[in-house]
Design a protein around this motif. Structure first.
Motif, PDB file in Angstrom:
ATOM      1  N   ASP A  26      20.762   3.612  -3.416  1.00  0.00           N
ATOM      2  CA  ASP A  26      20.395   4.379  -2.222  1.00  0.00           C
ATOM      3  C   ASP A  26      19.307   3.685  -1.415  1.00  0.00           C
ATOM      4  N   HIS A  27      18.531   2.858  -2.083  1.00  0.00           N
ATOM      5  CA  HIS A  27      17.457   2.142  -1.398  1.00  0.00           C
ATOM      6  C   HIS A  27      17.723   0.634  -1.352  1.00  0.00           C
ATOM      7  N   GLY A  28      18.964   0.259  -1.555  1.00  0.00           N
ATOM      8  CA  GLY A  28      19.329  -1.145  -1.392  1.00  0.00           C
ATOM      9  C   GLY A  28      19.253  -1.980  -2.643  1.00  0.00           C
ATOM     10  N   TRP A  29      18.951  -1.341  -3.786  1.00  0.00           N
ATOM     11  CA  TRP A  29      18.837  -2.099  -5.036  1.00  0.00           C
ATOM     12  C   TRP A  29      20.193  -2.174  -5.719  1.00  0.00           C
ATOM     13  N   HIS A  30      20.573  -3.376  -6.177  1.00  0.00           N
ATOM     14  CA  HIS A  30      21.891  -3.546  -6.799  1.00  0.00           C
ATOM     15  C   HIS A  30      21.798  -4.286  -8.127  1.00  0.00           C
ATOM     16  N   GLY A  31      20.614  -4.232  -8.770  1.00  0.00           N
ATOM     17  CA  GLY A  31      20.467  -4.844 -10.081  1.00  0.00           C
ATOM     18  C   GLY A  31      21.174  -4.044 -11.151  1.00  0.00           C
ATOM     19  N   ASP A  32      21.305  -4.635 -12.322  1.00  0.00           N
ATOM     20  CA  ASP A  32      21.981  -3.952 -13.432  1.00  0.00           C
ATOM     21  C   ASP A  32      21.212  -2.719 -13.880  1.00  0.00           C
ATOM     22  N   ASP A  33      19.882  -2.796 -13.861  1.00  0.00           N
ATOM     23  CA  ASP A  33      19.048  -1.651 -14.196  1.00  0.00           C
ATOM     24  C   ASP A  33      18.254  -1.281 -12.952  1.00  0.00           C
ATOM     25  N   ALA A  34      17.770  -0.048 -12.891  1.00  0.00           N
ATOM     26  CA  ALA A  34      17.014   0.395 -11.723  1.00  0.00           C
ATOM     27  C   ALA A  34      15.728  -0.428 -11.563  1.00  0.00           C
ATOM     28  N   HIS A  35      15.323  -0.578 -10.325  1.00  0.00           N
ATOM     29  CA  HIS A  35      14.052  -1.245 -10.041  1.00  0.00           C
ATOM     30  C   HIS A  35      12.919  -0.258 -10.264  1.00  0.00           C
ATOM     31  N   HIS A  36      11.877  -0.684 -10.993  1.00  0.00           N
ATOM     32  CA  HIS A  36      10.744   0.182 -11.291  1.00  0.00           C
ATOM     33  C   HIS A  36       9.682   0.033 -10.201  1.00  0.00           C
ATOM     34  N   HIS A  72       0.806  -1.224   0.000  1.00  0.00           N
ATOM     35  CA  HIS A  72       0.000   0.000   0.000  1.00  0.00           C
ATOM     36  C   HIS A  72       0.841   1.276   0.000  1.00  0.00           C
ATOM     37  N   ILE A  73       1.740   1.416   0.945  1.00  0.00           N
ATOM     38  CA  ILE A  73       2.525   2.641   1.091  1.00  0.00           C
ATOM     39  C   ILE A  73       3.749   2.564   0.180  1.00  0.00           C
ATOM     40  N   PRO A  74       4.107   3.654  -0.513  1.00  0.00           N
ATOM     41  CA  PRO A  74       5.196   3.596  -1.494  1.00  0.00           C
ATOM     42  C   PRO A  74       6.496   3.026  -0.948  1.00  0.00           C
ATOM     43  N   LEU A  75       7.218   2.393  -1.834  1.00  0.00           N
ATOM     44  CA  LEU A  75       8.456   1.686  -1.519  1.00  0.00           C
ATOM     45  C   LEU A  75       9.446   2.569  -0.768  1.00  0.00           C
ATOM     46  N   THR A  76       9.658   3.783  -1.249  1.00  0.00           N
ATOM     47  CA  THR A  76      10.709   4.634  -0.696  1.00  0.00           C
ATOM     48  C   THR A  76      10.355   5.171   0.691  1.00  0.00           C
ATOM     49  N   GLU A  77       9.128   4.956   1.153  1.00  0.00           N
ATOM     50  CA  GLU A  77       8.719   5.401   2.484  1.00  0.00           C
ATOM     51  C   GLU A  77       8.835   4.299   3.527  1.00  0.00           C
ATOM     52  N   VAL A 135      13.114  -0.771   3.549  1.00  0.00           N
ATOM     53  CA  VAL A 135      13.123  -0.904   2.097  1.00  0.00           C
ATOM     54  C   VAL A 135      14.373  -1.637   1.612  1.00  0.00           C
ATOM     55  N   LYS A 136      15.510  -1.397   2.252  1.00  0.00           N
ATOM     56  CA  LYS A 136      16.748  -2.028   1.796  1.00  0.00           C
ATOM     57  C   LYS A 136      16.706  -3.538   1.982  1.00  0.00           C
ATOM     58  N   GLU A 137      16.081  -3.981   3.057  1.00  0.00           N
ATOM     59  CA  GLU A 137      15.963  -5.419   3.285  1.00  0.00           C
ATOM     60  C   GLU A 137      15.118  -6.074   2.194  1.00  0.00           C
ATOM     61  N   LEU A 138      14.015  -5.402   1.809  1.00  0.00           N
ATOM     62  CA  LEU A 138      13.184  -5.941   0.732  1.00  0.00           C
ATOM     63  C   LEU A 138      13.934  -5.933  -0.591  1.00  0.00           C
ATOM     64  N   MET A 139      14.623  -4.846  -0.895  1.00  0.00           N
ATOM     65  CA  MET A 139      15.356  -4.753  -2.147  1.00  0.00           C
ATOM     66  C   MET A 139      16.483  -5.785  -2.219  1.00  0.00           C
ATOM     67  N   ASN A 140      17.081  -6.075  -1.087  1.00  0.00           N
ATOM     68  CA  ASN A 140      18.136  -7.095  -1.078  1.00  0.00           C
ATOM     69  C   ASN A 140      17.604  -8.462  -1.471  1.00  0.00           C
ATOM     70  N   LEU A 141      16.360  -8.743  -1.101  1.00  0.00           N
ATOM     71  CA  LEU A 141      15.760 -10.027  -1.473  1.00  0.00           C
ATOM     72  C   LEU A 141      15.488 -10.107  -2.971  1.00  0.00           C
ATOM     73  N   LEU A 142      15.235  -8.954  -3.597  1.00  0.00           N
ATOM     74  CA  LEU A 142      14.907  -8.923  -5.024  1.00  0.00           C
ATOM     75  C   LEU A 142      16.103  -8.571  -5.897  1.00  0.00           C
ATOM     76  N   GLY A 143      17.194  -8.129  -5.286  1.00  0.00           N
ATOM     77  CA  GLY A 143      18.258  -7.451  -6.003  1.00  0.00           C
ATOM     78  C   GLY A 143      18.998  -8.229  -7.058  1.00  0.00           C
ATOM     79  N   ASP A 144      18.961  -9.565  -7.011  1.00  0.00           N
ATOM     80  CA  ASP A 144      19.680 -10.326  -8.034  1.00  0.00           C
ATOM     81  C   ASP A 144      18.742 -10.810  -9.132  1.00  0.00           C
ATOM     82  N   ARG A 145      17.571 -10.218  -9.206  1.00  0.00           N
ATOM     83  CA  ARG A 145      16.584 -10.635 -10.213  1.00  0.00           C
ATOM     84  C   ARG A 145      16.458  -9.564 -11.302  1.00  0.00           C
TER      85      ARG A 145
END
Length: 544
Positions: free
Chosen positions: A334-344, A294-299, A303-313
């Motif tokens: 800045d929000h924990g995402w480390h994929g090749d392209d930004a997470h949308h 419900h509430i936006p990702l960046t709030e 958020v970094k913990e969630l992005m770490n779970l998705l970051g290699d996808r």
């Protein structure tokens, strides 16, 4: 002395017995079968086979059924068991098209004192908790509908939702829908009439928990979603549809402050992070994963913990609502995402728009324009393999109504080169391109991406503020005249004042060509979005 020692020993034994007994009652093992329900009666008959390899969860742990379709999972006295719908199968749906994929195990039910009913005591754990599935065809390419906050505060607003949004999507070719929280506006008794209206669309509808779907008399977060769970099931779950994996989570954390007032913050929490981690272990890396909350990702606090779970996808998308604006963020380190392209991350427009505010139109529905100048509406998502495309649909507007062009109606020829054209592309992102030309023979020129408050909405708000005193006088007049009206008659309603402006992240700007000749001209605007979809808009002006 011996007598007292003997009594003390008996007391210790009794305490140990009850301690062990309580532990067993609070931590048991649920077993059951996931089976192919060939006759659709939702009961496992002797001739119906179990389905192997289907995932079942207790909200944290996930197991796969064995060769006979059987599973075993640990449960406490506050557990919702659910099956993770696999591709090519469907769970039952109830009379309101809500998927029934879960079993609630709360032997003692919800705590007393909640304003809205929670879960009645479910009693002892059944000997077998079975989950029926039926087969269905699921193509590699399919559509889904996505709603931001429907958020009716009363039956009048449910009626507006029905006429403004729902009627036009009855018979849709989408295969299911998702609402991204704030299903209602604090009055949880509205869940049922809302669900009845949503059911008329005719497709299964999945739901996310929002901050206005909470029971505000709860003591803590554990009990705030008891009413939601009674109606919709677990607030954290997943399912497959076609080649796409969907995860819906609850990122609204309820708490009471030092003065015992209800508050909320945004986080996923360790329990849901554990579920997501375990869930993704079964999902191939090249599969598209769509995470909704419900509430936006960046709030979100974590958020970094969630992005770490998705970051290699390489193929992920996240969705939220809550803000009553439409916004797209491209998330990086800045929000924990480390994929090749930004997470949308797509923060979706709301079907309630500006909380069902604004002047009423000719059929009695408020315009409810959102604070970023975009109309209320919904999303049509097309999924194809591990790719996706989003198209915004404004409520009760043509499908090609995708922008608003703001420019004076009449401009002096000597001033055209100083006159701004401001275009709000409702579903635009900073990855969109927007071009403008004057007349059919003109050259297409790029417009500049210029996030700002929408001038159309600012003018709309100014008009509303000017009319505020008139509205108050009108309300007083209504009350005075009610006693003079015949029984059963009613004065016409007027809309509520719209809310303040918000910066729009989907606005582009350019100047008109200098010294445009006098006469009537058509401004053409063309946009190509990040998915390659092309939309055009037109605006007529006079040059004097």
């Amino acid at each position: 002395m011996v007598y007292k020692q003997w009594n003390f020993a008996i007391l210790i034994v009794i305490l140990i017995f009850y301690g062990i007994g309580s532990s067993v009652a609070a931590d048991s093992t649920a077993t059951g079968t996931v089976f192919l329900d060939t006759n659709g009666n939702q009961v496992k008959d002797d001739n119906e086979a179990g389905l192997p390899g289907v995932r079942v969860s207790n909200g944290q742990d996930i197991v796969q059924t064995d060769a006979n379709g059987q599973y075993a999972l640990t449960v406490t006295d506050d557990t919702i068991l659910f099956v993770i719908k696999p591709r090519g199968f469907m769970t039952p749906v109830d009379e309101n098209r809500l998927p029934k994929f879960y079993y609630i195990h709360k032997p003692h039910g919800s705590p007393e004192g909640l304003k809205y009913a929670g879960i009645a005591p479910t009693g002892p754990l059944p000997a077998s908790i079975d989950f029926p599935l039926t087969e269905q065809a699921e193509a590699d390419t399919f559509k889904a509908l996505v709603f931001g906050d429907t958020q009716p505060y009363n039956m009048q607003e449910i009626e507006w939702l029905a006429h403004d949004v729902i009627e036009e999507i009855i018979g849709t070719d989408a295969v299911f829908g998702i609402s991204l929280g704030d299903l209602v506006g604090d009055d949880l008794s509205l869940f049922h009439p809302l669900n009845e209206v949503m059911a008329t669309v005719g497709i299964p509808w999945y739901n996310v928990h929002g901050n206005h779907d909470m029971n505000f008399l709860a003591t803590d977060d554990r009990y705030a979603d008891e009413t939601f769970e009674r109606v919709y099931g677990p607030a954290c779950y997943s399912f497959d549809w076609g080649p796409v994996h969907f995860i819906n989570i609850d990122n609204v954390n309820f708490y009471r402050d030092a003065e015992d007032n209800p508050r909320y913050s945004s986080e996923v929490g360790e329990q849901q992070l554990t579920f997501i981690r375990n869930d993704l272990a079964f999902v191939p890396k090249d599969q598209l994963v769509v995470v909704s909350f419900h509430i936006p990702l960046t709030e979100m606090r974590d958020v970094k913990e969630l992005m770490n779970l998705l970051g290699d996808r390489p193929h992920t998308l996240s969705l939220s609502a809550h803000t009553h604006v439409q916004r797209d963020d491209f998330v990086g380190p800045d929000h924990g995402w480390h994929g090749d392209d930004a997470h949308h991350h797509h923060n979706h427009a709301t079907t309630s728009g500006s909380w069902w505010r604004g002047a009423l139109d000719e059929v009695g529905i408020p315009h409810t324009t959102m604070r970023d100048g975009a109309p209320n509406g919904y999303g049509i998502f097309t999924f194809s393999g591990n790719q996706y495309a989003i198209r915004f649909k404004a409520a009760r507007r043509p499908a090609d109504y995708q922008m608003n062009i703001w420019v004076p109606w009449e401009v002096a020829s000597t001033e055209t080169g100083n006159t701004d054209v401001v275009v709000n592309v409702f579903g635009g992102t900073k990855r969109s391109t927007v071009e403008i030309r004057l007349g059919e023979a003109g050259d297409w020129e790029p417009m500049t991406y210029t996030p700002q408050e929408d001038p159309y909405y600012k003018a709309l708000k100014a008009r509303d503020d000017t009319n505020h005193l008139e509205r108050r006088l009108y309300s007083a007049l209504r009350e005075t005249m009610k006693s003079q009206l015949k029984e059963g008659s009613e004065l016409p309603q007027r809309g509520r004042v719209i809310s303040g402006t918000a910066k729009s992240t989907h606005i582009w700007q350019a100047k008109l060509p200098a010294n445009a000749p006098a006469g009537t001209h058509v401004i053409y605007v063309r946009t190509t979005d990040m998915f390659g979809q092309i939309f055009t808009g037109r605006r007529i002006i006079r040059v004097r």
